[in-house]
Write a protein that holds these residues in place. Structure first.
Motif, mmCIF file in Angstrom:
data_model
loop_
_atom_site.group_PDB
_atom_site.id
_atom_site.type_symbol
_atom_site.label_atom_id
_atom_site.label_comp_id
_atom_site.label_asym_id
_atom_site.label_seq_id
_atom_site.Cartn_x
_atom_site.Cartn_y
_atom_site.Cartn_z
ATOM 1 N N ILE A 247 26.064 101.515 1.255
ATOM 2 C CA ILE A 247 25.835 102.666 0.390
ATOM 3 C C ILE A 247 26.072 103.934 1.201
ATOM 4 O O ILE A 247 25.488 104.111 2.278
ATOM 5 C CB ILE A 247 24.392 102.663 -0.162
ATOM 6 N N ARG A 258 24.126 99.513 -9.656
ATOM 7 C CA ARG A 258 24.764 98.860 -8.517
ATOM 8 C C ARG A 258 24.560 97.362 -8.650
ATOM 9 O O ARG A 258 23.535 96.903 -9.138
ATOM 10 C CB ARG A 258 24.210 99.384 -7.192
ATOM 11 N N LEU A 267 29.632 99.610 -7.300
ATOM 12 C CA LEU A 267 29.057 100.800 -7.918
ATOM 13 C C LEU A 267 29.744 101.074 -9.251
ATOM 14 O O LEU A 267 30.852 100.605 -9.500
ATOM 15 C CB LEU A 267 29.229 102.008 -6.991
#
Length: 340
Positions: A247, A258, A267
């Motif tokens: 991330i 997610r 994502l």
């Protein structure tokens, strides 16, 4: 087989759902598998295979070679499996399987294009992918000049990809699917679809019921073709959902969609686009293109656009998302004689 050799006789805009693209140097229509094989074996120079034109962005200069329109059609049921020609319209085929009492493909209802394109990018929607049901394809291998069977394992399916994507050696002639003979849907995995159907995720429902719900959801997002609705003058979702190994700092601690994925975390491209400041209907050059007014993942031709206009909007969105979140969006459709 018919051949049109004069560039002014046809433009790719006539054959793509974006209604964009310049002329082809030559244009061939193959109505049978034999005609298709004869065409690809005899043509010298660049070749572009064209199905429903729903996943192509063609440059304004067109294609400097021969376009082969795959117009084969029909299917053959063999027990609980079905073999279908590459040029068959995808949604007509899905509708026919549901009507015949088979389940499995209903969550892929409403997707434009032809059957032969579906394994190339492992088409998917509403929790279902072509890879879930595809058993094999018949493929012409331009490297060897032979027709061969490729199993699902050999196709190397991944998220919106296969070993055929971005390659020119493999030409899909037909596709074989294993269907559910009980007439029930695949397990409903997608939360939005489960809510629409009023069932728990993982439940199975009559395939016709699932198809109806999927079509309703897609229509609400401008994802079912309608010549009178410019929100459907698109290539569907223009950007794939990015998969990141980690991330990025700009998203640490942020609540957002997610999902676990091979290679990291998937994502939501739509979430990133919207949070980067690009809302539904965001206009591109001169308002000739815009994000769909119904769905931020679709880049649309508002009626008088050029491919250059569309790509300018795509760059604006891509660069804006990267500047805001450090995530690079990548296009889902194939870019022909043009680039981002």
């Amino acid at each position: 087989m018919s051949r049109l050799d004069t560039p002014t006789q046809t433009t790719l805009a006539e054959h793509t759902t974006l209604r964009l693209g310049g002329p082809a140097r030559a244009f061939v229509v193959a109505g049978t598998t034999d005609e298709l094989l004869a065409a690809v074996r005899s043509i010298e120079g660049p070749v572009l295979l064209l199905g429903g034109g729903s996943n192509l962005v063609v440059g304004d200069d067109g294609f400097p070679g021969t376009v082969v329109k795959i117009a084969t059609g029909g299917w053959r049921i063999d027990g609980d499996e079905v073999e279908v020609a590459a040029g068959q319209n995808w949604d007509e085929f899905v509708a026919a399987t549901v009507e015949a009492g088979f389940g499995g493909l209903e969550c892929l209802s409403g997707i434009p294009g032809s059957v032969g394109a579906t394994p190339i990018q492992n088409v998917g929607a509403y929790g279902c992918e072509v890879a879930d049901l595809l058993t094999s394809i018949e493929c012409y291998d331009r490297r060897t000049g032979e027709v061969r069977t490729m199993t699902a394992d050999e196709l190397g399916f991944g998220y919106r990809t296969s070993v055929l994507k971005g390659e020119s050696w493999g030409i899909v002639l037909s596709v074989r699917f294993a269907l559910r003979a009980d007439g029930l849907s695949a397990p409903i995995r997608y939360a939005e679809l489960a809510r629409t159907l009023g069932v728990e995720q993982g439940a199975r429902v009559p395939a016709a019921q699932a198809r109806e719900a999927v079509l309703k959801l897609r229509q609400g997002k401008g994802m079912v073709l309608d010549a009178s609705d410019h929100d459907t003058w698109s290539a569907g979702s223009f950007f794939t959902n990015p998969i990141v190994a980690e991330i990025p700092p700009a998203l640490e601690g942020v609540e957002m969609p997610r999902y676990p994925a091979d290679g990291g975390v998937k994502l939501s491209a739509a979430w990133l686009i919207e949070r980067a400041g690009f809302g539904k209907g965001h206009p591109g050059p001169g308002g000739r293109v815009s994000l769909s007014t119904k769905h931020t993942l679709a880049l649309t031709n508002r009626g008088s656009a050029s491919t250059a206009d569309l790509l300018a909007l795509a760059r604006e969105v891509r660069d804006g998302v990267h500047a805001r979140f450090g995530v690079t969006l990548r296009p889902e459709p194939l870019l022909i004689n043009c680039a981002l």
